[in-house]
Design an enzyme around this catalytic site. Structure first.
Site, PDB file in Angstrom:
ATOM      1  N   ARG A 219       0.851  -1.198   0.000  1.00 22.24           N
ATOM      2  CA  ARG A 219       0.000   0.000   0.000  1.00 22.24           C
ATOM      3  C   ARG A 219       0.881   1.240   0.000  1.00 22.24           C
ATOM      4  O   ARG A 219       1.734   1.389   0.878  1.00 22.24           O
ATOM      5  CB  ARG A 219      -0.867   0.041   1.257  1.00 22.24           C
ATOM      6  CG  ARG A 219      -1.661  -1.233   1.513  1.00 22.24           C
ATOM      7  CD  ARG A 219      -3.107  -1.034   1.152  1.00 22.24           C
ATOM      8  NE  ARG A 219      -3.810  -2.299   1.129  1.00 22.24           N
ATOM      9  CZ  ARG A 219      -5.002  -2.505   1.635  1.00 22.24           C
ATOM     10  NH1 ARG A 219      -5.646  -1.524   2.231  1.00 22.24           N
ATOM     11  NH2 ARG A 219      -5.593  -3.673   1.526  1.00 22.24           N
ATOM     12  N   GLU A 221       1.026   4.110   1.249  1.00 24.60           N
ATOM     13  CA  GLU A 221       0.453   4.957   2.297  1.00 24.60           C
ATOM     14  C   GLU A 221       1.320   6.195   2.452  1.00 24.60           C
ATOM     15  O   GLU A 221       2.479   6.094   2.832  1.00 24.60           O
ATOM     16  CB  GLU A 221       0.411   4.205   3.638  1.00 24.60           C
ATOM     17  CG  GLU A 221      -0.437   2.956   3.656  1.00 24.60           C
ATOM     18  CD  GLU A 221      -1.934   3.244   3.753  1.00 24.60           C
ATOM     19  OE1 GLU A 221      -2.299   4.431   3.850  1.00 24.60           O
ATOM     20  OE2 GLU A 221      -2.715   2.279   3.725  1.00 24.60           O
ATOM     21  N   ARG A 227       0.324   2.577  12.748  1.00 22.88           N
ATOM     22  CA  ARG A 227      -0.292   1.319  12.319  1.00 22.88           C
ATOM     23  C   ARG A 227      -0.407   1.173  10.801  1.00 22.88           C
ATOM     24  O   ARG A 227      -1.130   0.312  10.313  1.00 22.88           O
ATOM     25  CB  ARG A 227      -1.650   1.129  13.003  1.00 22.88           C
ATOM     26  CG  ARG A 227      -2.617   2.227  12.709  1.00 22.88           C
ATOM     27  CD  ARG A 227      -3.719   2.325  13.745  1.00 22.88           C
ATOM     28  NE  ARG A 227      -4.695   3.303  13.308  1.00 22.88           N
ATOM     29  CZ  ARG A 227      -4.466   4.628  13.258  1.00 22.88           C
ATOM     30  NH1 ARG A 227      -3.309   5.130  13.639  1.00 22.88           N
ATOM     31  NH2 ARG A 227      -5.384   5.443  12.805  1.00 22.88           N
ATOM     32  N   HIS A 228       0.286   2.045  10.055  1.00 23.99           N
ATOM     33  CA  HIS A 228       0.305   1.927   8.589  1.00 23.99           C
ATOM     34  C   HIS A 228       1.726   1.715   8.089  1.00 23.99           C
ATOM     35  O   HIS A 228       2.628   2.449   8.475  1.00 23.99           O
ATOM     36  CB  HIS A 228      -0.236   3.200   7.922  1.00 23.99           C
ATOM     37  CG  HIS A 228      -1.713   3.351   8.066  1.00 23.99           C
ATOM     38  ND1 HIS A 228      -2.275   4.038   9.112  1.00 23.99           N
ATOM     39  CD2 HIS A 228      -2.730   2.902   7.297  1.00 23.99           C
ATOM     40  CE1 HIS A 228      -3.609   3.999   8.985  1.00 23.99           C
ATOM     41  NE2 HIS A 228      -3.907   3.319   7.893  1.00 23.99           N
ATOM     42  N   GLU A 360      -7.875  -1.186  13.908  1.00 24.28           N
ATOM     43  CA  GLU A 360      -8.628  -2.034  12.985  1.00 24.28           C
ATOM     44  C   GLU A 360      -7.726  -3.187  12.568  1.00 24.28           C
ATOM     45  O   GLU A 360      -6.652  -2.984  12.019  1.00 24.28           O
ATOM     46  CB  GLU A 360      -9.042  -1.213  11.756  1.00 24.28           C
ATOM     47  CG  GLU A 360      -9.838  -2.012  10.756  1.00 24.28           C
ATOM     48  CD  GLU A 360      -9.751  -1.423   9.341  1.00 24.28           C
ATOM     49  OE1 GLU A 360      -9.990  -0.220   9.176  1.00 24.28           O
ATOM     50  OE2 GLU A 360      -9.418  -2.206   8.430  1.00 24.28           O
ATOM     51  N   SER A 363     -11.091  -6.350   7.956  1.00 29.98           N
ATOM     52  CA  SER A 363     -12.378  -5.881   7.451  1.00 29.98           C
ATOM     53  C   SER A 363     -12.883  -6.842   6.406  1.00 29.98           C
ATOM     54  O   SER A 363     -12.111  -7.577   5.797  1.00 29.98           O
ATOM     55  CB  SER A 363     -12.268  -4.454   6.915  1.00 29.98           C
ATOM     56  OG  SER A 363     -11.542  -4.458   5.724  1.00 29.98           O
ATOM     57  N   ARG A 411      -0.708  -5.928  12.457  1.00 25.69           N
ATOM     58  CA  ARG A 411      -1.626  -5.194  13.352  1.00 25.69           C
ATOM     59  C   ARG A 411      -2.179  -6.121  14.422  1.00 25.69           C
ATOM     60  O   ARG A 411      -2.378  -5.728  15.569  1.00 25.69           O
ATOM     61  CB  ARG A 411      -2.789  -4.612  12.547  1.00 25.69           C
ATOM     62  CG  ARG A 411      -2.388  -3.397  11.792  1.00 25.69           C
ATOM     63  CD  ARG A 411      -3.623  -2.548  11.534  1.00 25.69           C
ATOM     64  NE  ARG A 411      -3.328  -1.503  10.587  1.00 25.69           N
ATOM     65  CZ  ARG A 411      -4.241  -0.761  10.007  1.00 25.69           C
ATOM     66  NH1 ARG A 411      -5.526  -0.974  10.263  1.00 25.69           N
ATOM     67  NH2 ARG A 411      -3.901   0.183   9.160  1.00 25.69           N
TER      68      ARG A 411
HETATM   69  P1  AMO Z   1      -8.616  -3.320   4.047  1.00 19.46           P
HETATM   70  O1  AMO Z   1      -8.113  -2.342   3.076  1.00 19.46           O
HETATM   71  O2  AMO Z   1      -9.447  -2.824   5.182  1.00 19.46           O
HETATM   72  O3  AMO Z   1      -9.528  -4.411   3.345  1.00 19.46           O
HETATM   73  O4  AMO Z   1      -7.388  -4.145   4.628  1.00 19.46           O
HETATM   74  C1  AMO Z   1      -7.581  -5.284   5.441  1.00 19.46           C
HETATM   75  C2  AMO Z   1      -6.685  -5.211   6.680  1.00 19.46           C
HETATM   76  O5  AMO Z   1      -5.336  -5.062   6.281  1.00 19.46           O
HETATM   77  C3  AMO Z   1      -4.648  -4.296   7.245  1.00 19.46           C
HETATM   78  N1  AMO Z   1      -4.047  -3.125   6.596  1.00 19.46           N
HETATM   79  C4  AMO Z   1      -2.819  -2.639   6.876  1.00 19.46           C
HETATM   80  N2  AMO Z   1      -1.885  -3.031   7.744  1.00 19.46           N
HETATM   81  C5  AMO Z   1      -0.738  -2.319   7.776  1.00 19.46           C
HETATM   82  N3  AMO Z   1      -0.466  -1.252   6.996  1.00 19.46           N
HETATM   83  C6  AMO Z   1      -1.383  -0.821   6.100  1.00 19.46           C
HETATM   84  N4  AMO Z   1      -1.095   0.206   5.313  1.00 19.46           N
HETATM   85  C7  AMO Z   1      -2.626  -1.517   6.012  1.00 19.46           C
HETATM   86  N5  AMO Z   1      -3.735  -1.373   5.259  1.00 19.46           N
HETATM   87  C8  AMO Z   1      -4.575  -2.346   5.630  1.00 19.46           C
HETATM   88  C9  AMO Z   1      -5.634  -3.877   8.293  1.00 19.46           C
HETATM   89  C10 AMO Z   1      -6.941  -4.012   7.559  1.00 19.46           C
HETATM   90  O6  AMO Z   1      -8.018  -4.240   8.447  1.00 19.46           O
HETATM   91  N6  AMO Z   1      -9.989  -6.515   0.439  1.00 19.46           N
HETATM   92  C11 AMO Z   1     -10.325  -6.024   1.765  1.00 19.46           C
HETATM   93  C12 AMO Z   1     -10.559  -7.135   2.735  1.00 19.46           C
HETATM   94  C13 AMO Z   1     -11.777  -7.955   2.428  1.00 19.46           C
HETATM   95  O7  AMO Z   1     -12.889  -7.355   2.320  1.00 19.46           O
HETATM   96  O8  AMO Z   1     -11.668  -9.172   2.325  1.00 19.46           O
HETATM   97  C14 AMO Z   1      -9.184  -5.111   2.246  1.00 19.46           C
HETATM   98  O9  AMO Z   1      -8.073  -5.168   1.769  1.00 19.46           O
HETATM   99  O10 AMO Z   1      -5.534  -4.804   9.370  1.00 19.46           O
END
Ligand code: AMO
Length: 437
Positions: A219, A221, A227-228, A360, A363, A411
């Site tokens: 990602r 970000e 937490r990202h 979080e 999801s 996370r």
């Molecule tokens: P989402 O974008 O909420 O959902 O991502 C799912 C989970 O991935 C983790 N996460 C991260 N952890 C660390 N750094 C990040 N930048 C980051 N972004 C996300 C979180 C988050 O809850 N396709 C959907 C899932 C689905 O519906 O099956 C998705 O990717 O813990």
């Protein structure tokens, strides 16, 4: 072929505490600390299983060897042969009286970076020197916990009829909307690093019905938070013919099983590292998005209906719920295009987030399996159906109703062990400002 050389190492350090007094052993590892008392040298020897005291006495060793040992620097790699002896004063009540010592590789770690050092380093300094930082017993325990947790997650999923799959990490289209993708040079084509296996796991639910994938996700970000990160390991699940309630239950069962087994297996190690794993109990509370907004309003945090929860809102909710809880039934507009709107009220969707405190963790939701509805949601989310044509085709070829979720492993570990930054749960973190080491 031998997997362990009998010359270098016959036991792990942690085995020594179970050996009978007088047993011969050969240990190999790193010099954690050295204390030179003249006629006797005390070493704390560390391997990945723990620490043990080694006593080298001038009267029992060859003089040249003894002198070499006196000058040895922390993190020097050694193989030590000796006898196990009870010693009430030694840590753990046991020590090894050295008979032979081989110095396998010298080390020169700056003193403030030594794993035994008590210097307070910033997270950045620790990450810049990650390999020695990782050797600290606390960090070893964090990553063993992550590994054992994953072992039990796999075990649970395998025993519940899931097929483990591996989907491409080089992709041509975004899955979570346009943002947060890393473009890459891929011959003369446009390509990106995968931010989620979303589309593939959905397609594969029409083949295997129950699939999971554990793998790296990327990602882009921009924001720097605790937490990202730009690269993390995702645990993704997709189940054909399941409702969103069923996959929430699966997530709950899976987490209770894997965390309780992992904390049992590593009880001693976690205790020594002063780490405590959160105890998870069924049922995780479930609140709807609307209920979350009411709780927040009582706490003086206004969130307009239809907006995502801010960091501040998540923090406030985390004060109300210490452990894991689900927030369900999110406004459709806060969720990606593939999430199913409720037929009786399309403004609201069959969706959920799993939180632990303010973080979080996962999801998911029920997905749209009807092609026309999916097309219309793609368009209203501002995406181009043409770039999803390979995915959309599958919806003409027998796509079952399906639901699933995606979980961020680091996370989860961060929340379970109460770590203050996600980077502590990633061996070599990548973020907006960090691409090395
Ligand atoms: P989402 O974008 O909420 O959902 O991502 C799912 C989970 O991935 C983790 N996460 C991260 N952890 C660390 N750094 C990040 N930048 C980051 N972004 C996300 C979180 C988050 O809850 N396709 C959907 C899932 C689905 O519906 O099956 C998705 O990717 O813990």
């Amino acid at each position: 072929m031998r997997l362990h050389s009998p010359r270098w190492k016959t036991h792990k350090v942690s085995d020594v505490f179970r050996l009978p007094e007088g047993s011969e052993t050969r240990l190999a590892g790193w010099v954690h600390t050295v204390r030179d008392l003249g006629g006797i040298v005390f070493l704390l020897l560390r391997d990945s299983s723990g620490l043990v005291q080694v006593v080298a006495s001038k009267s029992e060793l060859d003089e040249e060897l003894f002198n070499a040992l006196r000058g040895v620097k922390p993190e020097t790699v050694v193989s030590i042969g000796g006898l196990v002896k009870k010693s009430p004063k030694a840590p753990g009540g046991v020590e090894v009286r050295a008979r032979t010592i081989d110095i396998l590789n010298k080390a020169a770690v700056p003193p403030h970076l030594e794993p035994a050092s008590r210097s307070k380093l910033s997270l950045d300094e620790r990450l810049d020197n990650r390999v020695v930082d990782l050797r600290k017993p606390r960090n070893v325990a964090i990553f063993k916990f992550q590994s054992v947790l994953l072992k039990y997650m796999r075990e649970y999923l395998n025993e519940n009829g899931f097929v483990e799959v591996f989907t491409p990490k080089l992709i041509a289209t975004a899955t979570e909307g346009g943002a947060a993708l890393f473009p890459i040079a891929y011959f003369d084509m446009e390509a990106f690093l995968a931010q989620s296996p979303q589309l593939y796991k959905e397609q594969l639910s029409s083949v295997f019905e129950r699939v999971y994938e554990i793998g790296p996700l990327f990602r882009a970000e921009e924001s720097q938070t605790d937490r990202h990160v730009s690269e993390y390991v995702g645990v993704d699940v997709e189940v054909a013919f399941a409702t969103y309630e069923e996959v929430m239950e699966l997530l709950e069962e899976l987490l209770i099983y894997s965390t309780s087994r992992a904390s049992q297996e590593l009880e001693e190690e976690l205790r020594r590292a002063e780490l405590d794993c959160l105890k998870l109990e069924k049922p995780f509370p479930r609140i709807t998005y609307d209920e979350a907004l009411s709780i927040l309003a009582e706490k003086g945090v206004e969130v307009r209906w239809g907006e995502d929860l801010s960091t501040e809102a998540e923090r406030k909710l985390g004060e109300a719920f210490k452990g894991p809880y689900f927030i369900t039934d999110w406004p459709t507009r806060t969720k990606p295009f593939y999430i199913m709107p409720k037929p009786e009220n399309p403004e609201v969707s069959f969706s959920f987030d799993l939180m632990i405190g303010r973080i979080e963790i996962a999801s998911g939701g029920q997905r749209i399996h009807d092609k026309d509805l999916l097309m219309s949601r793609l368009k209203s989310s501002g995406l181009e159906p043409e770039s999803f044509k390979h995915h959309l085709k599958c919806f003409e070829w027998g796509m079952p109703p399906h639901s699933g979720w995606g979980l961020g492993l680091a996370r989860l570990v961060m929340a379970l062990l109460g770590l203050s930054d996600i980077r502590e749960a990633i061996l070599y973190p990548r973020d907006r400002w960090r691409l090395v080491p």
